[in-house]
Write an enzyme that holds these catalytic residues in place. Structure first.
Site, short mmCIF file in Angstrom:
data_model
loop_
_atom_site.label_atom_id
_atom_site.label_comp_id
_atom_site.label_asym_id
_atom_site.label_seq_id
_atom_site.Cartn_x
_atom_site.Cartn_y
_atom_site.Cartn_z
N ARG A 1 37.36 -29.41 17.97
CA ARG A 1 37.12 -30.26 19.12
C ARG A 1 37.24 -31.70 18.64
NH1 ARG A 1 30.54 -29.45 19.77
NH2 ARG A 1 29.95 -30.89 18.15
N ASN B 1 31.33 -36.00 25.40
CA ASN B 1 30.26 -35.41 24.61
C ASN B 1 30.19 -36.12 23.29
OD1 ASN B 1 28.32 -33.07 24.39
ND2 ASN B 1 29.48 -32.78 22.51
N GLU B 2 29.05 -36.70 23.02
CA GLU B 2 28.78 -37.27 21.69
C GLU B 2 29.92 -38.14 21.16
OE1 GLU B 2 27.56 -34.04 19.11
OE2 GLU B 2 25.54 -34.16 19.95
N GLU C 1 20.09 -32.63 24.51
CA GLU C 1 20.32 -31.40 23.75
C GLU C 1 19.29 -31.29 22.65
OE1 GLU C 1 24.07 -30.79 21.82
OE2 GLU C 1 25.22 -31.45 23.56
N PHE D 1 26.54 -18.51 16.23
CA PHE D 1 25.13 -18.23 15.92
C PHE D 1 24.20 -19.39 16.29
CE2 PHE D 1 27.03 -14.93 13.18
CZ PHE D 1 26.33 -13.84 13.71
N HIS D 2 24.73 -20.37 17.01
CA HIS D 2 23.84 -21.45 17.44
C HIS D 2 22.84 -20.89 18.45
CE1 HIS D 2 22.31 -25.21 18.87
NE2 HIS D 2 23.01 -25.85 17.95
C1 GLA Z 1 26.11 -31.15 19.40
C2 GLA Z 1 27.10 -30.84 20.48
C3 GLA Z 1 27.04 -29.43 20.94
C4 GLA Z 1 26.81 -28.48 19.81
C5 GLA Z 1 25.58 -28.88 19.07
C6 GLA Z 1 25.27 -27.96 17.92
O1 GLA Z 1 24.96 -31.73 19.83
O2 GLA Z 1 27.03 -31.70 21.57
O3 GLA Z 1 28.25 -29.15 21.58
O4 GLA Z 1 27.91 -28.52 18.95
O5 GLA Z 1 25.77 -30.17 18.53
O6 GLA Z 1 24.07 -28.30 17.30
#
Ligand code: GLA
Length: 677
Positions: free
Chosen positions: A109, A147-148, A319, A369-370
């Site tokens: 990604r 995202n981030e 998150e 596995f998250h």
């Molecule tokens: C980030 C991302 C998520 C995921 C988590 C895993 O915060 O935004 O998509 O990858 O990490 O901890």
């Protein structure tokens, strides 16, 4: 954001990973868990636009309708953090290039250059379509852009962007040469075309260039965010827009400066420690988010939230991990109750709820596995039962959203100082601004003081004490900010490596710390970085670690001194009256107990008080207050039951608290305090 009077509770929801039958189960389970908000579509670009210009929004329509029917609101994400493979093949120039010139390929990604025109255009296109299609959808509560944000790149688009940014900042090349000290090592530029990004080079790079590269990326990424935000705002002026901040030293984003452009500061937070340090990290991240949120310029109410009285530094935990957390080499399982206690620790410090990554654990993919609220085992699981319990608790806590966190101590935090102290060839690679902020924050937290992170230049009215932990960079305005505060009666604690360099990371000459010598009444001649594990005794009984200095007093009084070695007899800690205030200088990192006593003494002398004098060690106490009420959060992080004197109503149990609450191991109470208690 309060959703029709409720706190935000839910997480990233990825229906695109599941067949439609699962969606209905999901909504049913969300209702059981009292989920109020889910983030949909974060990485769904290739499912929304499987081929260039071919759009398949039907599944998203159905998902949003189902969620709406279930009473669940949606933070609708733009999917721009993961362009589909067709995009990178069509636009190879939009793939990112590393500092060593390697062009990356799609397959993960975040594989794009955010400065590439083709990427930006594609991001605007998909965002515009989402805005148009879902503007009137009743489930829509919040826009979640991207995202981030945090990528960098060294491609020719990035280089052109960097040059444009530098021309804007410096206007002429002489100013740039001066700021970067290009007289050193024959780096003088005689044409803008010679100015490049800090690519891999033979030996040490130019520190001014590296620092400005970070600043540039913060602004470039912000511009990418703002483009999307403006499209969304134009379509839905009443729906707030946010993006989830990622924290970490690698992130080239100045989160405080971004706060003016988001309607709600949102952070993702994953403590890197499984033990008590996790709680310290949570407290710091939450306080930072609150500090950033206070820099928000635009604070419109969120959907269904007409009564939000201004900013108050509220923010959202977007998150967090329900269970397994990544620690070095293995994932660590959170013990029962920790998810709830930790979630409430964020809410205590101003979060408008608790959101998770993620709703349902995926079957495959890179993060299979998250942890998730619905784990691989399904809803018949400890985690889901805890999720249901947490939903009930958050439902009972909605009223705390009206409260502002009270803090008598301010800690200075500055993204650029953090970046500057990450450079190589500094006197010690152990001293980082963000680490020093964390150490000061955890020490004050242990002593019971609530702290607000502030930026250089922020108003300091109401703070009894200001702490500057290795605030390395100081322009003249920052120096004046501290000087005026102390002169006017404020108390300040300044630690080593503060105010040593100017905004271009060039040394302020004449003795360290150049920016604050007058306020502190000291002049530091030499640094003595200590070796790992090396300790120097202090005359006050403590020990000095990591760092030491030759401090000459010039008006200040010594408070503690080095007791051995080359610095024996010389001051380690000093205090100086300046105007109506007091300035402490701490030239080393004392052991924890000594540092705690020192900060406690400085805070008390300044008139600050701990949040809850009676809270036993290991019980975290945070107070939120509104004009009508106050709420005391008590979180027992210890391994035994703890009794804390207080009076009011415990919102978790509904019980009247006459004179004290007893918190079981890992227990939490949120007491609406009796007036005058
Ligand atoms: C980030 C991302 C998520 C995921 C988590 C895993 O915060 O935004 O998509 O990858 O990490 O901890």
């Amino acid at each position: 954001m309060v959703l029709d009077g409720r706190l935000c509770y839910g997480g990233d929801y990825n229906p695109e990973q599941w067949p439609a039958e699962v969606w209905e189960q999901d909504v049913e389970l969300m209702r059981q868990a009292r989920v109020t908000l889910v983030t949909v579509g974060v990485f769904a670009w290739s499912r929304l636009e499987p081929a260039p210009g071919r759009y398949t929004f039907d599944w998203l329509d159905r998902v949003l309708d189902l969620l709406h029917a279930g009473g669940i609101r949606v933070a609708l994400a733009t999917p721009t953090a993961s362009p589909p493979p067709w995009f990178s093949l069509a636009h190879p120039d939009a793939l990112p290039v590393t500092a060593d010139g390697v062009r990356l390929h799609h397959g993960s990604r975040d594989t794009y250059c955010a400065a590439a025109p083709a990427y930006r255009a594609a991001a605007r296109r998909i965002t515009g379509l989402l805005a148009e299609r879902y503007a009137d959808h009743p489930a829509l509560a919040l826009w979640h852009v991207h995202n981030e944000y945090g990528t960098t790149c060294h491609c020719h688009h990035a280089e052109a962007g960097f040059r444009r940014w530098l021309r804007d900042r410096y206007r002429d090349l002489d100013a740039l040469n001066d700021a970067w000290t290009t007289s050193f090592w024959s780096q003088h530029h005689s044409d803008w075309a010679q100015v490049s990004t800090p690519r891999a080079t033979q030996y040490l790079p130019n520190p001014g260039q590296v620092l400005d590269f970070r600043r540039y990326w913060s602004d470039e990424l912000l511009a990418a965010y703002v483009e999307q935000r403006d499209l969304l705002r134009a379509a839905t002026p009443a729906v707030p827009v946010t993006t989830n901040y990622v924290l970490g030293d690698w992130v080239p984003v100045d989160h405080a400066r971004w706060a003016a452009e988001v309607d709600l500061v949102a952070i993702d937070h994953y403590p890197s420690d499984a033990g008590p340090a996790a709680e310290e990290q949570i407290a710091l991240a939450a306080d930072l988010a609150r500090g950033w949120a206070r820099h928000g310029a635009r604070h419109q109410p969120c959907a269904g939230d007409d009564d939000l009285p201004g900013t108050r530094g509220s923010w959202l935990l977007m998150e967090s991990a329900p269970n397994l957390i990544y620690t070095a080499g293995r994932m660590h399982t959170r013990e029962p109750g920790r998810m709830t206690r930790h979630s409430l620790a964020y809410v205590a410090r101003g979060s408008r709820g608790a959101m998770f990554f993620q709703w349902r654990a995926p079957r495959g993919g890179a993060e299979l596995f998250h942890s998730a609220l619905v784990p691989h085992a399904g809803p018949d699981s400890r985690i889901f039962r805890e999720a249901v319990e947490l939903g009930g608790i958050l439902d009972r806590l909605a009223e705390v959203d009206a409260g502002v966190v009270e803090a008598p101590v301010a800690i200075a935090w500055d993204a650029a100082s953090g970046w500057a102290l990450q450079q190589r060839a500094l006197p010690s690679d152990r001293i980082h601004h963000h680490t020093e902020v964390a150490v000061a924050h955890r020490t004050l937290r242990r002593a019971g003081y609530a702290c607000d992170p502030v930026l250089p230049g922020d108003p300091l009215t109401g703070y009894a004490l200001l702490v500057l932990p290795a605030l390395y960079l100081a322009d003249d305005d920052t120096a004046a900010w501290v000087r005026d505060y102390v002169h006017g009666g404020g108390h300040v604690v300044i630690s080593y490596l503060s105010g040593v360099a100017d905004e271009h990371a060039r040394i302020r000459l004449g003795g360290y710390p150049g920016a604050y010598r007058d306020v502190l009444g000291v002049r530091v001649e030499e640094f003595h970085p200590l070796a790992d594990g090396e300790e120097v005794p202090l005359t006050g009984g403590g020990t000095a670690r990591f760092w030491a200095e030759t401090v000459r007093v010039a008006g200040a009084e010594p408070v503690d001194a080095y007791a051995a070695g080359v610095l024996a007899g010389q001051p380690a800690v000093t205090r100086h009256r300046y105007g109506d205030g007091v300035a402490w200088y701490v030239s080393t990192r004392p052991d924890e107990g000594t540092y705690q006593r020192l900060l406690d003494e400085a805070a008390r002398a300044a008139g600050a008080a701990p949040t809850c004098l009676d809270a036993p060690p290991g019980v975290e106490a945070v107070r939120r207050r509104s004009p009508e009420a106050s709420w005391l959060f008590l979180l027992n992080h210890t391994a035994s039951a703890q009794r804390v004197p207080t009076a009011g109503i415990d919102l978790l149990t509904g019980a009247v608290v006459e004179d004290a609450v007893t918190l079981p191991i890992g227990g939490v109470a949120v007491v609406r305090e009796r007036a005058g208690a």
